[in-house]
Design an enzyme around this catalytic site. Structure first.
Site, PDB file in Angstrom:
ATOM      1  N   HIS A   1       1.709   4.437  -2.876  1.00  0.00           N
ATOM      2  CA  HIS A   1       1.836   5.890  -2.730  1.00  0.00           C
ATOM      3  C   HIS A   1       3.186   6.363  -3.277  1.00  0.00           C
ATOM      4  O   HIS A   1       3.272   7.394  -3.961  1.00  0.00           O
ATOM      5  CB  HIS A   1       1.740   6.277  -1.256  1.00  0.00           C
ATOM      6  CG  HIS A   1       0.360   6.335  -0.708  1.00  0.00           C
ATOM      7  ND1 HIS A   1      -0.673   7.035  -1.299  1.00  0.00           N
ATOM      8  CD2 HIS A   1      -0.162   5.802   0.434  1.00  0.00           C
ATOM      9  CE1 HIS A   1      -1.778   6.915  -0.565  1.00  0.00           C
ATOM     10  NE2 HIS A   1      -1.491   6.173   0.488  1.00  0.00           N
TER      11      HIS A   1
ATOM     12  N   HIS B   1       0.837  -1.209   0.000  1.00  0.00           N
ATOM     13  CA  HIS B   1       0.000   0.000   0.000  1.00  0.00           C
ATOM     14  C   HIS B   1       0.871   1.257   0.000  1.00  0.00           C
ATOM     15  O   HIS B   1       0.705   2.147  -0.852  1.00  0.00           O
ATOM     16  CB  HIS B   1      -0.910  -0.013   1.232  1.00  0.00           C
ATOM     17  CG  HIS B   1      -1.783   1.197   1.364  1.00  0.00           C
ATOM     18  ND1 HIS B   1      -3.112   1.201   1.027  1.00  0.00           N
ATOM     19  CD2 HIS B   1      -1.506   2.451   1.808  1.00  0.00           C
ATOM     20  CE1 HIS B   1      -3.624   2.407   1.249  1.00  0.00           C
ATOM     21  NE2 HIS B   1      -2.664   3.186   1.722  1.00  0.00           N
ATOM     22  N   GLU B   2       1.790   1.336   0.951  1.00  0.00           N
ATOM     23  CA  GLU B   2       2.628   2.531   1.045  1.00  0.00           C
ATOM     24  C   GLU B   2       3.536   2.671  -0.172  1.00  0.00           C
ATOM     25  O   GLU B   2       3.840   3.781  -0.613  1.00  0.00           O
ATOM     26  CB  GLU B   2       3.442   2.518   2.340  1.00  0.00           C
ATOM     27  CG  GLU B   2       2.600   2.539   3.610  1.00  0.00           C
ATOM     28  CD  GLU B   2       1.605   3.696   3.661  1.00  0.00           C
ATOM     29  OE1 GLU B   2       1.869   4.747   3.041  1.00  0.00           O
ATOM     30  OE2 GLU B   2       0.558   3.549   4.313  1.00  0.00           O
TER      31      GLU B   2
ATOM     32  N   HIS C   1       3.331   6.819  -6.935  1.00  0.00           N
ATOM     33  CA  HIS C   1       2.650   8.038  -7.374  1.00  0.00           C
ATOM     34  C   HIS C   1       3.644   9.203  -7.416  1.00  0.00           C
ATOM     35  O   HIS C   1       3.565  10.079  -8.291  1.00  0.00           O
ATOM     36  CB  HIS C   1       1.500   8.335  -6.409  1.00  0.00           C
ATOM     37  CG  HIS C   1       0.369   9.107  -7.020  1.00  0.00           C
ATOM     38  ND1 HIS C   1      -0.818   9.322  -6.369  1.00  0.00           N
ATOM     39  CD2 HIS C   1       0.231   9.728  -8.219  1.00  0.00           C
ATOM     40  CE1 HIS C   1      -1.634  10.027  -7.129  1.00  0.00           C
ATOM     41  NE2 HIS C   1      -1.016  10.295  -8.261  1.00  0.00           N
TER      42      HIS C   1
END
Length: 670
Positions: free
Chosen positions: A465, A461-462, A468
């Site tokens: 990020h 998940h991190e 991105h």
């Protein structure tokens, strides 16, 4: 003294010289950089030249770089490696930064220049990205109160300064409560715990200077303890301490802070002409209105609660079979859910965990990024802010892209949770600038460090990020990376979690810590089959938190947030054996700042998109389909906030999604 924070950094990749930075450097560097930033803003506002995009909007974009550099270093260490000196500086810097922001947005001459450009926008011959930057700058000033005058302007300044103080206090109180509690375990208390929990408890004891194993309030330690300890009395003691964070009375109690924060937010919204803070906050998000948020949450709540209540009946029967003829309690749920998972799926987390080594899961996240986007990761030896941190240079086709830093282990000086931040954002003006991105997690230490499946999802998940940021390709830094609508920002992170469940990824990287053997196919099958196990519980604890957050901000601010929390939970029929994922006194997402205030729903809003987005790869017949990956990068990961979120998603998928894919993904579809 020579202050390294105010010097040009002659370091690899222009990274902060953490080995030369001392706490004593922060305050003077902050003061000098803040004065410089103020002078830059004054120069832009007072220039005699007529306003132009270059001398106003681009000049604003280029201002404050020295301050940004100081704050990037400070907030990185203050969040992940706090100490009393850094906490004191946070309390000092917060109101100062709020005043600086208020001074800038209430500068009448500056806002007049922006307003002039906004009114003439159709004749300025701007690129689409420049048009977007102008719109966002004008909107930011207007929403900050730039049009307010007199007593209203003065009151807005007071509100913003006080909110900064309250957010810092809330965070520090929570950290103090988490760091200030531990439960020592005797050798007898370890009975029934798998080795990875025992090892983590011993490591936690060593870090705290205790003679034996301890349970702390780190989620990566207390959750597995609640899953595996057969000692109901110890589970209850640990859970009650976990639940009491921020609500124990005394100096670290967060309940009054929450009440004052909500009242000030409502007053802020009213000054700006909004009916409620939720109306103000959601205006710029994909959801747009509180009603749209509530509709989504309730569409998920109803089937999730039904599933959770059915599960509760089964777990209660299991507990009664153990001779405990009481109601199922919150400290019982995880223990009996784990027993049920072992029984129904023949899947034991203690057997699974040795296959989920931290280092191998990091390799897996990198390997997926390589196959999807061509990124390569090379470990580099550079000074960082803590010995636990590690860094990689990120390249593509031999060209430098970014620096990625991982800080994975729990410690008393680190706030709880997991997050991604950027010490430097990507930009192409005034010069090409590669990002420096940090993932911070709170995994339990071990030799080797082993993850739960939930931990592994958090790592992916991190890193989503991080991608991105890493793949950002815009002109202006303020539009780069995760500078997007709050209910869009979780799309890349939650989407990336799906690659953890791609069978070939687990087959290659889920290798046993002792034998090195790949996860057996039978276990892999069981892991994937059990992916939606206990999803009623997980969804209920999350949606309840999101509904309480929305209720806090949609309407008049509650004088007693705890009473409002209880009212909301009663109205939605919260199952008795489940607690909110984040009760009010611990709800850092909402009260440490206003980033997720009225916005905790955004994880689920993004999940509607991430379920549909991964379906695009499934429809292509390949989780690593090159054409779909290229569209994902082009329309979502590289564009930052340069285009409206709904337009970006539509460009990628051809349409906006419905809630159906989310319900199927969570196993909640009828």
């Amino acid at each position: 003294m020579t202050n390294p924070l105010l010097q040009d950094w002659d370091t690899p990749f222009d990274l902060a010289p953490f080995d030369a930075v001392e706490d004593a450097h922060f305050a003077p560097a902050f003061k000098t950089a803040l004065e410089q930033a103020r002078a830059e803003i004054t120069a832009i506002a007072d220039t005699p030249e007529p306003p132009s995009f270059a001398n106003t909007i681009e000049a604003l974009e280029a201002s404050g770089k020295a301050l940004d550099k100081v704050l990037a270093v400070f907030f990185s260490v203050a969040g992940a490696d706090s100490n009393p000196a850094r906490q004191a500086l946070q309390r000092e810097f917060g109101p100062e930064l709020a005043r600086f922001s208020s001074d800038m947005t209430s500068n009448a001459a500056l806002f007049a220049r922006i307003e002039t450009l906004w009114e003439a926008r159709d004749s300025l011959d701007l690129t689409p990205e420049q048009q977007r930057l102008l719109m966002l700058t004008h909107r930011r000033f207007r929403r900050a109160g730039a049009a307010l005058t007199g007593a209203q302007e003065a009151r807005m300044r007071e509100i913003m300064a006080r909110l900064a103080e309250l957010g810092t206090a809330f965070t520090q109180n929570l950290l103090a409560d988490e760091a200030g509690w531990h439960m020592a375990l005797s050798e007898a208390d370890l009975e029934g715990l798998p080795e990875f929990v025992v090892s983590a408890a011993r490591a936690a004891g060593e870090e705290l200077g205790q003679p034996g194993p301890v349970i702390t309030l780190s989620r990566s330690l207390i959750v597995p303890f609640l899953q595996f300890s057969p000692r109901r009395d110890l589970r209850e003691k640990a859970f009650r301490a976990w639940e009491a964070r921020g609500a124990g009375g005394g100096e670290t109690d967060n309940r009054a802070i929450a009440a004052e924060t909500l009242a000030l937010r409502q007053e802020r919204a009213a000054l700006l002409g909004y009916k409620s803070f939720a109306d103000f906050k959601l205006e710029t998000e994909m959801a747009r209105t509180p009603a749209a948020v509530r509709d989504l949450l309730m569409a998920v709540w109803t089937p999730a609660r039904a599933r959770a209540e059915a599960d509760a009946r089964i777990l209660t029967e299991m507990m009664h079979a153990d001779g405990i003829n009481e109601d199922l309690a919150p400290w019982d749920w995880r223990y009996y859910a784990e027993k049920r998972r072992r029984a129904e799926f023949d899947l034991d987390e203690a057997e699974l965990k040795p296959y989920l080594q931290l280092d191998r899961m990091i390799e897996a996240a990198f390997a997926c990024a390589n196959r999807l986007f061509g990124l390569e990761f090379r470990r580099i030896d550079v000074p960082l802010y803590h010995p636990d941190c590690r860094a990689w240079e990120v390249t593509r086709e031999g060209r430098h892209v970014a620096v990625f830093i991982g800080d994975y282990f729990a410690r008393a000086s680190k706030r709880s949770g997991a997050w991604c931040s950027s010490m430097r954002g990507q930009a192409r003006t005034p010069q090409v600038q590669g990002p420096v991105v940090i993932n911070v997690c709170n995994f339990a230490k071990g030799s080797p460090a082993l993850l739960s499946y939930d931990d592994a999802r958090t790592l992916f998940h991190e890193f989503g990020h991080a991608l991105h940021h890493l793949l950002s390709n815009v002109t202006y830094e303020s539009l780069s990376g995760t500078s997007v609508a709050r209910d869009f920002v979780e799309l890349p992170s939650q989407l990336y979690e799906h690659w953890l469940e791609v069978p070939e990824v687990l087959a290659e990287f889920a290798t046993h810590a002792e034998t090195g053997e790949a996860m057996p196919q039978a276990m892999l099958d069981k892991v994937l089959k059990a992916a939606t196990f206990d999803m009623g519980f997980q969804t209920v604890e999350y949606v309840a938190s999101a509904l309480v957050d929305l209720a806090f901000h949609d309407g008049a601010a509650p004088a007693d947030p705890m009473a409002k929390q209880a009212e909301v939970l009663e109205a939605i029929g919260m199952p008795a054996a489940i607690r909110m994922r984040h009760a009010t006194p611990q709800f850092a997402h909402v009260f440490s700042g206003d980033g997720y205030s009225s916005g905790y729903y955004s994880y689920m809003w993004s999940e509607v998109m991430d379920a549909d987005a991964f379906a695009a790869f499934e429809e292509a017949g390949d989780a690593f389909d090159p054409a779909t990956a290229q569209r994902l990068e082009e329309h979502i990961l590289s564009t930052g906030g340069s285009v409206e979120a709904d337009a970006l998603y539509t460009a990628f998928r051809g349409r906006l999604p419905g809630v159906e894919a989310l319900l199927r993904g969570r196993g909640l579809a009828a």
